[in-house]
Design a protein around this motif. Structure first.
Motif, PDB file in Angstrom:
ATOM      1  N   PHE A  11     -12.104 -14.918 -14.043  1.00  0.00           N
ATOM      2  CA  PHE A  11     -11.376 -15.902 -13.361  1.00  0.00           C
ATOM      3  C   PHE A  11     -11.913 -17.429 -13.244  1.00  0.00           C
ATOM      4  CE2 PHE A  11     -11.151 -11.931 -10.660  1.00  0.00           C
ATOM      5  CZ  PHE A  11      -9.890 -11.973 -10.483  1.00  0.00           C
ATOM      6  N   VAL A  12     -11.150 -18.201 -13.103  1.00  0.00           N
ATOM      7  CA  VAL A  12     -11.270 -19.692 -12.777  1.00  0.00           C
ATOM      8  C   VAL A  12     -10.824 -20.214 -11.270  1.00  0.00           C
ATOM      9  CG1 VAL A  12      -9.158 -20.428 -13.844  1.00  0.00           C
ATOM     10  CG2 VAL A  12     -10.934 -22.207 -13.921  1.00  0.00           C
ATOM     11  N   PHE A  13     -11.911 -20.847 -10.850  1.00  0.00           N
ATOM     12  CA  PHE A  13     -11.658 -21.237  -9.583  1.00  0.00           C
ATOM     13  C   PHE A  13     -12.052 -22.795  -9.144  1.00  0.00           C
ATOM     14  CE2 PHE A  13     -13.264 -16.702  -8.912  1.00  0.00           C
ATOM     15  CZ  PHE A  13     -12.077 -16.292  -8.255  1.00  0.00           C
ATOM     16  N   GLY A  14     -10.723 -23.371  -8.581  1.00  0.00           N
ATOM     17  CA  GLY A  14     -11.139 -24.470  -8.252  1.00  0.00           C
ATOM     18  C   GLY A  14     -12.137 -24.900  -6.785  1.00  0.00           C
ATOM     19  N   VAL A  15     -13.134 -25.705  -7.115  1.00  0.00           N
ATOM     20  CA  VAL A  15     -13.888 -25.978  -5.615  1.00  0.00           C
ATOM     21  C   VAL A  15     -14.016 -27.371  -5.224  1.00  0.00           C
ATOM     22  CG1 VAL A  15     -15.332 -23.935  -6.430  1.00  0.00           C
ATOM     23  CG2 VAL A  15     -15.949 -26.194  -7.287  1.00  0.00           C
ATOM     24  N   GLY A  16     -12.745 -27.981  -5.754  1.00  0.00           N
ATOM     25  CA  GLY A  16     -12.666 -29.557  -5.200  1.00  0.00           C
ATOM     26  C   GLY A  16     -11.890 -29.480  -3.939  1.00  0.00           C
ATOM     27  N   HIS A  39      -3.238 -20.034  -4.289  1.00  0.00           N
ATOM     28  CA  HIS A  39      -3.219 -21.412  -3.308  1.00  0.00           C
ATOM     29  C   HIS A  39      -2.981 -21.122  -1.843  1.00  0.00           C
ATOM     30  CE1 HIS A  39      -1.849 -25.309  -1.956  1.00  0.00           C
ATOM     31  NE2 HIS A  39      -2.682 -25.964  -2.705  1.00  0.00           N
ATOM     32  N   PHE A  40      -3.118 -22.049  -1.053  1.00  0.00           N
ATOM     33  CA  PHE A  40      -3.131 -21.701   0.400  1.00  0.00           C
ATOM     34  C   PHE A  40      -1.723 -21.216   0.797  1.00  0.00           C
ATOM     35  CE2 PHE A  40      -3.455 -23.037   4.935  1.00  0.00           C
ATOM     36  CZ  PHE A  40      -4.805 -22.329   5.318  1.00  0.00           C
ATOM     37  N   GLU A  41      -0.558 -21.717  -0.041  1.00  0.00           N
ATOM     38  CA  GLU A  41       0.638 -21.427   0.295  1.00  0.00           C
ATOM     39  C   GLU A  41       0.962 -20.047   0.089  1.00  0.00           C
ATOM     40  OE1 GLU A  41       2.419 -23.488  -3.791  1.00  0.00           O
ATOM     41  OE2 GLU A  41       2.420 -24.505  -2.049  1.00  0.00           O
ATOM     42  N   GLU A  42       0.292 -19.182  -0.707  1.00  0.00           N
ATOM     43  CA  GLU A  42       0.487 -18.006  -1.268  1.00  0.00           C
ATOM     44  C   GLU A  42       0.531 -17.154   0.071  1.00  0.00           C
ATOM     45  OE1 GLU A  42       0.974 -16.672  -4.539  1.00  0.00           O
ATOM     46  OE2 GLU A  42       1.396 -18.587  -4.822  1.00  0.00           O
ATOM     47  N   ILE A  43      -0.567 -17.532   1.050  1.00  0.00           N
ATOM     48  CA  ILE A  43      -0.589 -16.714   2.190  1.00  0.00           C
ATOM     49  C   ILE A  43       0.614 -16.757   3.210  1.00  0.00           C
ATOM     50  CG2 ILE A  43      -1.948 -16.151   4.182  1.00  0.00           C
ATOM     51  CD1 ILE A  43      -4.402 -17.529   2.512  1.00  0.00           C
ATOM     52  N   PHE A  44       1.108 -17.971   3.123  1.00  0.00           N
ATOM     53  CA  PHE A  44       2.323 -18.282   4.194  1.00  0.00           C
ATOM     54  C   PHE A  44       3.685 -17.674   3.595  1.00  0.00           C
ATOM     55  CE2 PHE A  44       0.247 -22.580   5.324  1.00  0.00           C
ATOM     56  CZ  PHE A  44      -0.342 -21.832   6.358  1.00  0.00           C
ATOM     57  N   TYR A  45       3.681 -17.579   2.342  1.00  0.00           N
ATOM     58  CA  TYR A  45       5.130 -16.963   1.996  1.00  0.00           C
ATOM     59  C   TYR A  45       5.303 -15.876   1.097  1.00  0.00           C
ATOM     60  CZ  TYR A  45       6.026 -21.890   3.740  1.00  0.00           C
ATOM     61  OH  TYR A  45       6.240 -22.995   4.123  1.00  0.00           O
ATOM     62  N   ILE A  46       4.144 -15.677   0.519  1.00  0.00           N
ATOM     63  CA  ILE A  46       4.068 -14.290  -0.511  1.00  0.00           C
ATOM     64  C   ILE A  46       3.205 -13.307  -0.252  1.00  0.00           C
ATOM     65  CG2 ILE A  46       3.758 -13.727  -3.075  1.00  0.00           C
ATOM     66  CD1 ILE A  46       4.245 -16.665  -3.761  1.00  0.00           C
ATOM     67  N   LYS A  47       1.790 -13.737   0.174  1.00  0.00           N
ATOM     68  CA  LYS A  47       0.915 -12.764   0.194  1.00  0.00           C
ATOM     69  C   LYS A  47       0.282 -12.547   1.910  1.00  0.00           C
ATOM     70  CE  LYS A  47       0.443 -11.121  -3.874  1.00  0.00           C
ATOM     71  NZ  LYS A  47       0.632  -9.673  -4.521  1.00  0.00           N
ATOM     72  N   LYS A  48       1.339 -12.526   2.861  1.00  0.00           N
ATOM     73  CA  LYS A  48       0.966 -12.235   4.099  1.00  0.00           C
ATOM     74  C   LYS A  48      -0.161 -11.411   4.583  1.00  0.00           C
ATOM     75  CE  LYS A  48       4.804 -14.846   5.862  1.00  0.00           C
ATOM     76  NZ  LYS A  48       6.079 -14.729   6.740  1.00  0.00           N
ATOM     77  N   LYS A  49       0.176 -10.186   3.684  1.00  0.00           N
ATOM     78  CA  LYS A  49      -0.718  -9.089   3.809  1.00  0.00           C
ATOM     79  C   LYS A  49      -2.145  -9.352   3.517  1.00  0.00           C
ATOM     80  CE  LYS A  49      -0.124  -7.540  -1.052  1.00  0.00           C
ATOM     81  NZ  LYS A  49       0.288  -6.225  -1.772  1.00  0.00           N
ATOM     82  N   ASP A  80      -8.166 -24.761  -3.940  1.00  0.00           N
ATOM     83  CA  ASP A  80      -8.011 -25.304  -2.805  1.00  0.00           C
ATOM     84  C   ASP A  80      -8.419 -24.242  -1.579  1.00  0.00           C
ATOM     85  OD1 ASP A  80      -6.659 -26.976  -0.574  1.00  0.00           O
ATOM     86  OD2 ASP A  80      -5.896 -28.231  -2.259  1.00  0.00           O
ATOM     87  N   ASN A  81      -7.792 -24.644  -0.308  1.00  0.00           N
ATOM     88  CA  ASN A  81      -8.084 -23.596   0.580  1.00  0.00           C
ATOM     89  C   ASN A  81      -7.376 -22.412   0.525  1.00  0.00           C
ATOM     90  OD1 ASN A  81      -9.646 -25.769   1.828  1.00  0.00           O
ATOM     91  ND2 ASN A  81      -8.087 -26.746   2.593  1.00  0.00           N
ATOM     92  N   PRO A  82      -7.811 -21.167   1.025  1.00  0.00           N
ATOM     93  CA  PRO A  82      -9.116 -21.053   1.479  1.00  0.00           C
ATOM     94  C   PRO A  82     -10.267 -20.777   0.488  1.00  0.00           C
ATOM     95  CG  PRO A  82      -7.808 -19.142   1.765  1.00  0.00           C
ATOM     96  CD  PRO A  82      -6.847 -20.134   1.249  1.00  0.00           C
ATOM     97  N   MET A 145      -4.420 -21.027   9.740  1.00  0.00           N
ATOM     98  CA  MET A 145      -4.602 -22.259   9.127  1.00  0.00           C
ATOM     99  C   MET A 145      -5.487 -22.943  10.096  1.00  0.00           C
ATOM    100  SD  MET A 145      -1.807 -25.024   8.125  1.00  0.00           S
ATOM    101  CE  MET A 145      -1.115 -25.035   9.682  1.00  0.00           C
ATOM    102  N   GLU A 146      -5.263 -22.749  11.424  1.00  0.00           N
ATOM    103  CA  GLU A 146      -6.090 -23.451  12.687  1.00  0.00           C
ATOM    104  C   GLU A 146      -7.485 -23.052  12.431  1.00  0.00           C
ATOM    105  OE1 GLU A 146      -3.638 -22.505  16.017  1.00  0.00           O
ATOM    106  OE2 GLU A 146      -2.318 -24.007  15.559  1.00  0.00           O
ATOM    107  N   GLU A 147      -7.749 -21.875  12.324  1.00  0.00           N
ATOM    108  CA  GLU A 147      -9.236 -21.432  12.486  1.00  0.00           C
ATOM    109  C   GLU A 147      -9.781 -21.977  11.263  1.00  0.00           C
ATOM    110  OE1 GLU A 147     -10.704 -19.605  14.937  1.00  0.00           O
ATOM    111  OE2 GLU A 147      -8.880 -20.287  15.883  1.00  0.00           O
ATOM    112  N   HIS A 148      -9.079 -21.709   9.978  1.00  0.00           N
ATOM    113  CA  HIS A 148      -9.784 -22.309   8.939  1.00  0.00           C
ATOM    114  C   HIS A 148     -10.224 -23.602   8.661  1.00  0.00           C
ATOM    115  CE1 HIS A 148      -9.752 -23.785   4.518  1.00  0.00           C
ATOM    116  NE2 HIS A 148     -10.727 -22.426   4.231  1.00  0.00           N
ATOM    117  N   MET A 149      -9.173 -24.651   9.499  1.00  0.00           N
ATOM    118  CA  MET A 149      -9.608 -25.941   9.262  1.00  0.00           C
ATOM    119  C   MET A 149     -10.654 -26.230  10.173  1.00  0.00           C
ATOM    120  SD  MET A 149      -7.383 -27.416   7.426  1.00  0.00           S
ATOM    121  CE  MET A 149      -7.640 -29.228   7.795  1.00  0.00           C
TER     122      MET A 149
END
Length: 290
Positions: A11-16, A39-49, A80-82, A145-149
């Motif tokens: 795996f390769v993970f971005g930590v910036g 990426h964060f947007e995966e949770i919103f639109y693709i991987k809500k599970k 990016d997050n998370p 998103m609110e809790e993570h922030m």
């Protein structure tokens, strides 16, 4: 059923931190690897599970190896997050994984970070826009998103309006990552460097057929905000009673609306940004190339 993890490329993970070129890195890695990059947007639109697992990671501080495998089974890494918040845990569970720390000039980063915070904050202050976002992404996604922030900025909530605090946090994040991840597993990387250092670090051939991506620019963010403003204006107009004899089109597009002449009409820009032309976005910073 979770796909086989052990036989794949590391795996390769971005930590910036956000606004250091994380979206450009995601797009670049998507060129180099066959699977998607988380990426964060995966949770919103693709991987809500995955939300339950991410909530568990927030609450417990880690997941089991099997649970991390479930999240990343369809991916070759993440940025990016998370994802970046849990880099220490990912180091432990994936000992062959590599990490890319995206960095940029701290002053330019702060301006971009502050602008992004102000712009998104302005957007979500609008009740209609926030309701639409909750409808599309789901209230649980918004809650995550609110809790993570609350913890994503060095273990505590960010304070964008406090420049000294924020820049100190940015520098501390970089310092901590460098102290934590062994040098042979970490690339400290400015996306303006392009393909060569990234490909060398990941043992990948340079894709000479593909220009290095520069994504998530400030101009793009402005366009998104203007679109949502137009959508909000359309919703407000539709809610108003029509005057006698008024004829309204039933078109669903934003055509014919008059968005602000500039984002200054609705988003308070941070100092010096009003005169910048596509300056430091999430990735590319023309000023730094001069």
């Amino acid at each position: 059923m979770v796909a086989e993890i052990s036989s794949r490329d590391p795996f390769v993970f971005g930590v910036g931190l956000s606004r250091t070129g994380t979206k450009s890195l995601q797009d670049a890695l998507s060129v180099l690897y066959p699977k998607k990059i988380y990426h964060f947007e995966e949770i919103f639109y693709i991987k809500k599970k995955h939300l339950d697992l991410w909530f568990k990671a927030l609450e417990d501080g880690d997941l089991s190896k099997e649970e991390w495998d479930e999240i990343f089974s369809d991916y070759d890494g993440g940025v990016d997050n998370p994802v970046k918040t849990f880099y220490k845990q990912l180091m432990k569970h994936y000992p062959n994984a590599k990490f890319v720390l995206t960095v940029r000039n701290k002053e330019n980063w702060y301006k971009s970070f502050l602008y992004h915070h102000q712009a998104v904050g302005t957007l979500f202050e609008n009740r209609i826009v926030k309701s639409i976002f909750k409808l599309r992404a789901g209230a649980k996604c918004v809650k995550f998103m609110e809790e993570h922030m609350k913890i994503e900025f060095l273990g505590g909530p960010s304070q964008p309006d406090d420049k000294e605090f924020t820049i100190n946090g940015y520098e501390k994040w970089i310092e901590t990552v460098k102290e934590t991840i062994p040098a042979e597993r970490l690339l400290v990387y400015d996306v303006r460097q392009g393909w060569e250092p990234l490909c060398n670090f990941l043992d990948k051939e340079i894709p000479n057929y593909h220009a290095f991506p520069h994504s998530n620019t400030r101009a793009h963010l402005k366009a998104v905000l203007m679109f949502h403003q137009a959508e909000t204006q359309k919703s407000k107009t539709a809610a108003k009673p029509e005057a006698p004899g008024c004829c309204r089109s039933n078109q669903d597009s934003t055509e014919g609306l008059s968005p602000p002449e500039s984002m200054e009409d609705s988003v308070e820009l941070c100092p010096d940004e009003k005169n910048e032309v596509l300056s430091s976005d999430d990735s590319f910073d023309p000023e730094a190339t001069l």
